[in-house]
Scaffold this motif. Structure first.
Motif, mmCIF file in Angstrom:
data_model
loop_
_atom_site.group_PDB
_atom_site.id
_atom_site.type_symbol
_atom_site.label_atom_id
_atom_site.label_comp_id
_atom_site.label_asym_id
_atom_site.label_seq_id
_atom_site.Cartn_x
_atom_site.Cartn_y
_atom_site.Cartn_z
ATOM 1 N N LEU A 1 0.862 -1.003 0.012
ATOM 2 C CA LEU A 1 -0.051 0.021 0.125
ATOM 3 C C LEU A 1 0.689 1.253 -0.011
ATOM 4 O O LEU A 1 1.770 1.190 0.860
ATOM 5 N N VAL A 2 0.802 2.144 -0.786
ATOM 6 C CA VAL A 2 1.246 3.549 -0.842
ATOM 7 C C VAL A 2 0.383 4.415 -0.515
ATOM 8 O O VAL A 2 -0.648 4.501 -1.120
ATOM 9 N N VAL A 3 0.772 5.454 0.236
ATOM 10 C CA VAL A 3 -0.259 6.556 0.545
ATOM 11 C C VAL A 3 0.588 7.664 0.310
ATOM 12 O O VAL A 3 1.640 7.874 0.909
ATOM 13 N N PHE A 4 0.248 8.925 -0.432
ATOM 14 C CA PHE A 4 0.883 10.066 -0.669
ATOM 15 C C PHE A 4 -0.033 11.192 -0.939
ATOM 16 O O PHE A 4 -1.321 11.245 -1.125
ATOM 17 N N GLU A 5 0.442 12.398 -0.682
ATOM 18 C CA GLU A 5 -0.242 13.825 -0.909
ATOM 19 C C GLU A 5 0.235 13.941 -2.304
ATOM 20 O O GLU A 5 1.154 14.630 -2.441
ATOM 21 N N GLY A 6 -0.594 13.624 -3.318
ATOM 22 C CA GLY A 6 -0.216 13.848 -4.609
ATOM 23 C C GLY A 6 -0.083 15.388 -5.345
ATOM 24 O O GLY A 6 0.681 15.389 -6.191
ATOM 25 N N GLY A 7 -0.498 16.142 -4.449
ATOM 26 C CA GLY A 7 -0.356 17.609 -5.046
ATOM 27 C C GLY A 7 1.154 18.007 -4.346
ATOM 28 O O GLY A 7 1.611 19.141 -4.970
ATOM 29 N N LYS A 8 1.751 17.160 -3.862
ATOM 30 C CA LYS A 8 2.918 17.657 -3.029
ATOM 31 C C LYS A 8 4.131 16.629 -3.633
ATOM 32 O O LYS A 8 5.282 17.088 -3.445
ATOM 33 N N VAL A 9 3.810 15.535 -3.997
ATOM 34 C CA VAL A 9 4.677 14.534 -4.362
ATOM 35 C C VAL A 9 4.530 14.189 -5.934
ATOM 36 O O VAL A 9 3.685 13.928 -6.346
ATOM 37 N N ARG A 10 5.731 14.798 -6.572
ATOM 38 C CA ARG A 10 5.819 14.411 -8.277
ATOM 39 C C ARG A 10 5.962 13.083 -8.377
ATOM 40 O O ARG A 10 6.915 12.492 -7.921
ATOM 41 N N HIS A 11 5.440 12.450 -9.119
ATOM 42 C CA HIS A 11 5.291 11.127 -9.246
ATOM 43 C C HIS A 11 5.145 10.270 -10.612
ATOM 44 O O HIS A 11 4.513 11.192 -11.582
ATOM 45 N N ARG A 12 5.363 9.184 -11.041
ATOM 46 C CA ARG A 12 5.130 8.575 -12.107
ATOM 47 C C ARG A 12 5.056 6.864 -12.050
ATOM 48 O O ARG A 12 5.578 6.614 -10.952
ATOM 49 N N ALA A 13 4.819 6.220 -12.999
ATOM 50 C CA ALA A 13 4.930 4.904 -13.170
ATOM 51 C C ALA A 13 5.418 4.730 -14.680
ATOM 52 O O ALA A 13 5.123 5.076 -15.375
ATOM 53 N N THR A 14 6.660 4.051 -14.265
ATOM 54 C CA THR A 14 7.632 3.509 -15.486
ATOM 55 C C THR A 14 6.936 2.598 -16.400
ATOM 56 O O THR A 14 6.122 2.118 -16.072
ATOM 57 N N PRO A 15 7.353 2.674 -17.714
ATOM 58 C CA PRO A 15 6.701 1.711 -18.792
ATOM 59 C C PRO A 15 6.628 0.292 -18.409
ATOM 60 O O PRO A 15 7.745 -0.093 -18.021
ATOM 61 N N ALA A 16 5.568 -0.336 -18.700
ATOM 62 C CA ALA A 16 5.476 -1.900 -18.452
ATOM 63 C C ALA A 16 6.273 -2.377 -19.813
ATOM 64 O O ALA A 16 6.347 -1.775 -20.807
ATOM 65 N N ALA A 17 6.740 -3.624 -19.551
ATOM 66 C CA ALA A 17 7.350 -4.359 -20.623
ATOM 67 C C ALA A 17 6.224 -5.396 -21.123
ATOM 68 O O ALA A 17 5.454 -5.802 -20.398
ATOM 69 N N ALA A 18 6.606 -6.093 -22.140
ATOM 70 C CA ALA A 18 5.656 -7.033 -22.893
ATOM 71 C C ALA A 18 5.518 -8.089 -21.748
ATOM 72 O O ALA A 18 6.525 -8.738 -21.158
ATOM 73 N N GLY A 19 4.228 -8.680 -21.506
ATOM 74 C CA GLY A 19 4.045 -9.653 -20.766
ATOM 75 C C GLY A 19 3.779 -9.334 -19.091
ATOM 76 O O GLY A 19 3.597 -10.153 -18.383
ATOM 77 N N ASP A 20 3.918 -8.027 -18.824
ATOM 78 C CA ASP A 20 3.794 -7.530 -17.622
ATOM 79 C C ASP A 20 2.461 -7.308 -17.343
ATOM 80 O O ASP A 20 1.515 -7.058 -18.249
#
Ligand SMILES: [Fe+2]
Length: 276
Positions: free
Chosen positions: A219-238
Motif C-alpha cells: 500500500l502506498v499513501v501519498f499527498e499527490g499535490g506535493k509529491v511529483r510521481h510517475r509509473a515507469t513503462p511496463a514491458a511485454a508480458g507484464d
C-alpha cells in the motif's frame, strides 16, 4: 426586420432548450449517483475487509508521512481478502477503458461508477471504517471520500501492454482540504525479478528519484499535490493492477474548480467526464 426577429426568437428558444437539456441531464445523473450511493453501507457490511495480522501500526508511519508526504507498507491485507479483491479486479479487465495521451500516459482504467457496479469488494475496501481509521492514523487528518461524480475517486488501473505508463505529474488538488492518493497493489507480475517493469517512483527535492517496491499487497499513501510521481513503462508480458483511491480532509469544491476537474478527467474517461 421580421427576419431578424425570427432569427432572434429561434436563437433564444435554442439556448433555452439547450439549458433545459443540460439541467435535465444533471438531474438524472444526480439521481443516478444517489441510487448508487444508497447501496454503500450494505456493500461495506457484505464484503468486510481483513487487514494483515502483521500490518504496520499507523502511528509508526505517521512521522515519515508528515516529513515525506509519502509512505509505503506491506503486507496490508490478509491473504484471503487480497485474493478476493484480486480475482474480482481481474474479472473486470474487459470493461476497462483505454486511455492514451501521447508522451504522457497509456493504460486501462475502470471508473468509479463501474467499480461500484462490477467490483463491490474494491468499493467496500475504499469505504471500510477499518481502512479509513488506519489511513487517518497515518495522515493525522480526516480521510473523507472525494465525491462520487469524480470518476477518479475510486478506480482500477491496469498496465497490461508494453509501454503502459504515466509520466511525471502531480495529482492536482481541486478540493478545499488536503488531498491524498492511496494505491493498493492487487497484481504485479512480470520478468523483472517476478515483478512488472512498471514501477512507482517519486522525484526527490534534490532531483533524485526514489523507487517504491510495489509487490502485491503493498500500500502506498501519498499527498499527490506535493509529491511529483510517475509509473515507469511496463514491458511485454507484464501485468500490474492497482486499486487507486482518493481521499480528502474537506471535499468541498468551487464550481470553477469542479469545471477544471472535469476537464482534467477527459484525459481518462473521454468527453463524457465534462457532463456526467
Ligand atoms: Fe498520480
Amino acid at each position: 426586420m421580421e427576419i431578424g426577429m425570427s432569427v432572434g426568437i429561434t436563437g433564444a428558444v435554442g439556448i433555452a432548450a439547450g439549458a433545459w437539456l443540460r439541467q435535465r441531464h444533471r438531474w438524472n445523473r444526480d439521481r443516478h449517483y444517489e441510487r448508487l450511493a444508497s447501496h454503500e453501507a450494505e456493500t461495506v457490511l457484505k464484503f468486510p475487509v481483513a487487514l494483515s495480522a502483521t500490518v504496520a501500526e499507523p502511528s509508526t508511519l505517521a512521522a515519515t508521512f508528515d516529513r515525506e508526504r509519502v509512505i509505503r507498507t506491506t503486507p496490508f491485507l490478509a491473504p484471503d481478502c487480497l485474493e478476493a479483491l484480486r480475482t474480482e479486479a481481474l474479472a473486470t479487465r474487459s470493461e476497462m477503458e483505454p486511455s492514451f495521451i501521447p508522451l504522457h500516459k497509456q493504460g486501462h482504467t475502470l471508473s468509479y461508477e463501474k467499480v461500484i457496479r462490477l467490483a463491490p469488494r474494491s468499493w467496500s475496501f475504499f469505504r471500510s471504517p477499518q481502512v479509513v481509521e488506519w489511513l487517518q492514523g497515518v495522515t493525522g487528518v480526516p480521510m473523507l471520500p472525494t465525491p462520487i461524480q469524480d470518476q477518479s475517486t475510486l478506480s482500477l488501473l491496469c498496465y497490461q501492454n508494453e509501454g503502459d505508463h504515466i509520466q511525471w505529474h502531480y495529482d492536482h488538488n481541486f478540493y478545499r482540504g488536503r488531498h491524498f492518493t492511496v494505491l493498493l497493489a492487487l497484481v504485479n507480475r512480470g520478468d523483472s525479478n517476478g515483478l512488472s517493469r512498471s514501477v512507482f517512483q517519486r522525484q526527490l527535492p534534490d532531483g533524485g528519484i526514489e523507487e517504491f517496491e510495489t509487490a502485491e499487497n503493498s500500500l502506498v499513501v501519498f499527498e499527490g499535490g506535493k509529491v511529483r510521481h510517475r509509473a515507469t513503462p511496463a514491458a511485454a508480458g507484464d501485468l500490474r493492477v492497482v486499486l487507486s483511491m482518493t481521499y480528502c480532509a474537506d471535499p468541498r469544491i468551487s464550481w470553477v474548480k469542479e469545471a477544471a476537474r472535469r476537464f482534467k478527467d477527459t484525459a481518462f474517461y473521454g468527453l463524457r467526464a465534462l457532463w456526467d
